[in-house]
Scaffold this active site. Sequence first.
Site, PDB file in Angstrom:
ATOM      1  N   PHE A 174      15.667  19.282  -0.904  1.00 43.12           N
ATOM      2  CA  PHE A 174      14.287  18.877  -1.220  1.00 43.12           C
ATOM      3  C   PHE A 174      13.987  17.497  -0.652  1.00 43.12           C
ATOM      4  O   PHE A 174      12.903  17.242  -0.131  1.00 43.12           O
ATOM      5  CB  PHE A 174      14.091  18.898  -2.738  1.00 43.12           C
ATOM      6  CG  PHE A 174      12.816  18.274  -3.210  1.00 43.12           C
ATOM      7  CD1 PHE A 174      12.809  16.985  -3.736  1.00 43.12           C
ATOM      8  CD2 PHE A 174      11.610  18.954  -3.118  1.00 43.12           C
ATOM      9  CE1 PHE A 174      11.627  16.392  -4.164  1.00 43.12           C
ATOM     10  CE2 PHE A 174      10.423  18.374  -3.542  1.00 43.12           C
ATOM     11  CZ  PHE A 174      10.429  17.082  -4.059  1.00 43.12           C
TER      12      PHE A 174
ATOM     13  N   TYR B  63       0.852  -1.207   0.000  1.00 40.81           N
ATOM     14  CA  TYR B  63       0.000   0.000   0.000  1.00 40.81           C
ATOM     15  C   TYR B  63       0.885   1.253   0.000  1.00 40.81           C
ATOM     16  O   TYR B  63       0.719   2.164  -0.802  1.00 40.81           O
ATOM     17  CB  TYR B  63      -0.935   0.009   1.214  1.00 40.81           C
ATOM     18  CG  TYR B  63      -1.697   1.319   1.320  1.00 40.81           C
ATOM     19  CD1 TYR B  63      -1.307   2.296   2.248  1.00 40.81           C
ATOM     20  CD2 TYR B  63      -2.747   1.619   0.453  1.00 40.81           C
ATOM     21  CE1 TYR B  63      -1.957   3.519   2.309  1.00 40.81           C
ATOM     22  CE2 TYR B  63      -3.404   2.842   0.517  1.00 40.81           C
ATOM     23  CZ  TYR B  63      -2.998   3.781   1.445  1.00 40.81           C
ATOM     24  OH  TYR B  63      -3.648   5.002   1.492  1.00 40.81           O
TER      25      TYR B  63
ATOM     26  N   ARG C 278     -11.155   4.674   8.588  1.00 39.32           N
ATOM     27  CA  ARG C 278     -10.069   4.071   7.781  1.00 39.32           C
ATOM     28  C   ARG C 278      -8.995   3.596   8.733  1.00 39.32           C
ATOM     29  O   ARG C 278      -8.765   4.187   9.764  1.00 39.32           O
ATOM     30  CB  ARG C 278      -9.448   5.114   6.861  1.00 39.32           C
ATOM     31  CG  ARG C 278     -10.338   5.520   5.721  1.00 39.32           C
ATOM     32  CD  ARG C 278      -9.678   6.580   4.882  1.00 39.32           C
ATOM     33  NE  ARG C 278      -9.289   7.730   5.702  1.00 39.32           N
ATOM     34  CZ  ARG C 278      -9.168   8.949   5.206  1.00 39.32           C
ATOM     35  NH1 ARG C 278      -9.403   9.153   3.923  1.00 39.32           N
ATOM     36  NH2 ARG C 278      -8.810   9.957   5.966  1.00 39.32           N
TER      37      ARG C 278
ATOM     38  N   ARG D 202       1.335   8.508  12.906  1.00 41.14           N
ATOM     39  CA  ARG D 202       0.919   9.781  13.528  1.00 41.14           C
ATOM     40  C   ARG D 202      -0.607   9.959  13.432  1.00 41.14           C
ATOM     41  O   ARG D 202      -1.245  10.439  14.361  1.00 41.14           O
ATOM     42  CB  ARG D 202       1.617  10.941  12.810  1.00 41.14           C
ATOM     43  CG  ARG D 202       1.229  12.318  13.303  1.00 41.14           C
ATOM     44  CD  ARG D 202       1.706  13.402  12.349  1.00 41.14           C
ATOM     45  NE  ARG D 202       0.988  13.342  11.063  1.00 41.14           N
ATOM     46  CZ  ARG D 202       1.341  14.011   9.968  1.00 41.14           C
ATOM     47  NH1 ARG D 202       2.412  14.783   9.986  1.00 41.14           N
ATOM     48  NH2 ARG D 202       0.638  13.902   8.857  1.00 41.14           N
TER      49      ARG D 202
HETATM   50  C1  LIG Z   1       2.708  10.578   0.590  1.00 48.15           C
HETATM   51  C2  LIG Z   1       3.979  11.370   0.377  1.00 48.15           C
HETATM   52  C3  LIG Z   1       4.958  11.064   1.487  1.00 48.15           C
HETATM   53  C4  LIG Z   1       4.604  10.984  -0.964  1.00 48.15           C
HETATM   54  C5  LIG Z   1       3.586  12.890   0.362  1.00 48.15           C
HETATM   55  N1  LIG Z   1       4.732  13.805   0.164  1.00 48.15           N
HETATM   56  C6  LIG Z   1       5.256  14.437   1.250  1.00 48.15           C
HETATM   57  O1  LIG Z   1       4.957  14.134   2.394  1.00 48.15           O
HETATM   58  C7  LIG Z   1       6.259  15.539   0.996  1.00 48.15           C
HETATM   59  C8  LIG Z   1       6.433  16.429   2.222  1.00 48.15           C
HETATM   60  C9  LIG Z   1       5.136  17.143   2.538  1.00 48.15           C
HETATM   61  O2  LIG Z   1       4.234  17.232   1.731  1.00 48.15           O
HETATM   62  N2  LIG Z   1       5.043  17.642   3.778  1.00 48.15           N
HETATM   63  C10 LIG Z   1       3.832  18.324   4.260  1.00 48.15           C
HETATM   64  C11 LIG Z   1       3.622  17.943   5.692  1.00 48.15           C
HETATM   65  C12 LIG Z   1       2.620  16.878   5.811  1.00 48.15           C
HETATM   66  O3  LIG Z   1       1.777  16.781   4.885  1.00 48.15           O
HETATM   67  O4  LIG Z   1       2.672  16.136   6.800  1.00 48.15           O
HETATM   68  C13 LIG Z   1       3.991  19.811   4.269  1.00 48.15           C
HETATM   69  O5  LIG Z   1       2.964  20.466   3.970  1.00 48.15           O
HETATM   70  O6  LIG Z   1       5.096  20.258   4.640  1.00 48.15           O
HETATM   71  O7  LIG Z   1       7.524  15.012   0.636  1.00 48.15           O
HETATM   72  C14 LIG Z   1       7.519  13.995  -0.372  1.00 48.15           C
HETATM   73  C15 LIG Z   1       8.920  13.783  -0.872  1.00 48.15           C
HETATM   74  C16 LIG Z   1       9.815  14.837  -0.909  1.00 48.15           C
HETATM   75  C17 LIG Z   1      11.148  14.612  -1.308  1.00 48.15           C
HETATM   76  C18 LIG Z   1      11.586  13.345  -1.665  1.00 48.15           C
HETATM   77  C19 LIG Z   1      10.696  12.252  -1.632  1.00 48.15           C
HETATM   78  C20 LIG Z   1      11.107  10.945  -1.973  1.00 48.15           C
HETATM   79  C21 LIG Z   1      10.212   9.896  -1.909  1.00 48.15           C
HETATM   80  C22 LIG Z   1       8.885  10.122  -1.574  1.00 48.15           C
HETATM   81  C23 LIG Z   1       8.449  11.391  -1.231  1.00 48.15           C
HETATM   82  C24 LIG Z   1       9.340  12.463  -1.244  1.00 48.15           C
HETATM   83  C25 LIG Z   1       6.511  14.227  -1.475  1.00 48.15           C
HETATM   84  C26 LIG Z   1       6.912  14.606  -2.751  1.00 48.15           C
HETATM   85  C27 LIG Z   1       5.939  14.768  -3.740  1.00 48.15           C
HETATM   86 CL1  LIG Z   1       6.434  15.223  -5.340  1.00 48.15          CL
HETATM   87  C28 LIG Z   1       4.583  14.569  -3.472  1.00 48.15           C
HETATM   88  C29 LIG Z   1       4.189  14.240  -2.166  1.00 48.15           C
HETATM   89  C30 LIG Z   1       5.135  14.078  -1.170  1.00 48.15           C
END
Ligand SMILES: CC(C)(C)CN1C(=O)[C@@H](CC(=O)N[C@@H](CC(=O)O)C(=O)O)O[C@H](c2cccc3ccccc23)c2cc(Cl)ccc21
Length: 348
Positions: A266, A149, A206, A196
């Site tokens: 990043f 998942y 869920r 969390r």
């Molecule tokens: C589900 C997830 C972890 C992939 C979501 N995800 C992330 O969590 C974001 C961070 C984020 O959105 N933080 C939120 C806080 C929160 O929501 O808790 C904020 O508003 O600061 O980072 C990821 C992310 C960033 C950098 C490298 C990555 C490598 C593998 C997978 C994900 C990676 C992310 C990168 C992209 Cl392009 C798209 C989504 C994400």
Amino acid sequence: KKIKSDRSTKTRCYEFLNMTSRSFAAVIQNLDDELRDVVCLFYLILRGLDTIEDDMTLSIEKKDPLLRDFYNIIRVEGWRFEESGDQEKDRQLLVEFYVVIDEFLKLDEKYQKVITDICKKVGNGMADYATDAALNTYGIISLGDFDKYCHYVAGLVGIGLTNLFIASGLEAEIATRDEAIANSMGLFLQKVNITRDYLEDISHGRCYWPKAIWSQYASNLYELKNPGNETEAINCLSAMLLNTLQHVTQNLTYMNSLRNQSIFEFCAIPQVMAIATLALLFRNYDVYRKVVKIRKGQTLALIKQSKNIYQVAAVFRYYTQQIMKKNDARDPNFLKISIVCGQIEQWC
Ligand SMILES: CC(C)(C)CN1C(=O)[C@@H](CC(=O)N[C@@H](CC(=O)O)C(=O)O)O[C@H](c2cccc3ccccc23)c2cc(Cl)ccc21
């Protein structure tokens, strides 16, 4: 007219980025020119998918085709979606999704290919699990289900980002090509979020905690938060932490292979936020009372500590020591947690 619309559509995309994700939007905008727009659009497209998956007002008959066909939808000029219900700011993104599509179709083919491929896999993965949730079976039984998942909703994002980094020519290192460690980057973030968000998720009916873990501590997941089960609840939380910590050394290896400064930050910032959050969650009964988040001041301090691998290793070493201090010999996971913490400290 055309020039004006170009400026407004790209500007509108960044307005959505800043609307949908607080601190992370700044990190994306700090990326080098070659990747900034690409990652911004990748983020918004994934946000669109996530909004549809999360929308509890959508029937499975509507949701399933939307998710599975999303990789085609992102090529349909003018497409918009107005039936999405619950989250206002995310809803607006889908109402004006044609703005994201316009900008996506202007990207270099090599980036469109990566994003389309990931969208197809994420959309199908989400649809598979959405069906389970609709059938009200616990979709996530085994630890394998849990990793599968998380692979669909987060691991694939890591693989997609890695392919974008390499396609941009800003990263070439072989280590980042290894899909397993790119996958691990996503699994770690997603597992911290799932640990969390226990209370928030079960209040929406869920549950993403794997049955293979919680069934050792309670006969059902909802029981964990009931008075009288505090010890089982705390020890179950340790088991979730133990499962999550296993990704850390691979993630440190991934970050150590990055060469571009903006890409490093990043990738590093969400990882250091995640380890700090995980340490705060460990043996913290508040997880069963509210959503536990690290303080704003700590967030800012962590962002400053994410400039290079030495700083990031120091942050991981610090929080691993915090976890070791809180580790309790009466906890059935005590020994395994101290072993995995030892491995992390060794890497650092
Ligand atoms: C589900 C997830 C972890 C992939 C979501 N995800 C992330 O969590 C974001 C961070 C984020 O959105 N933080 C939120 C806080 C929160 O929501 O808790 C904020 O508003 O600061 O980072 C990821 C992310 C960033 C950098 C490298 C990555 C490598 C593998 C997978 C994900 C990676 C992310 C990168 C992209 Cl392009 C798209 C989504 C994400």
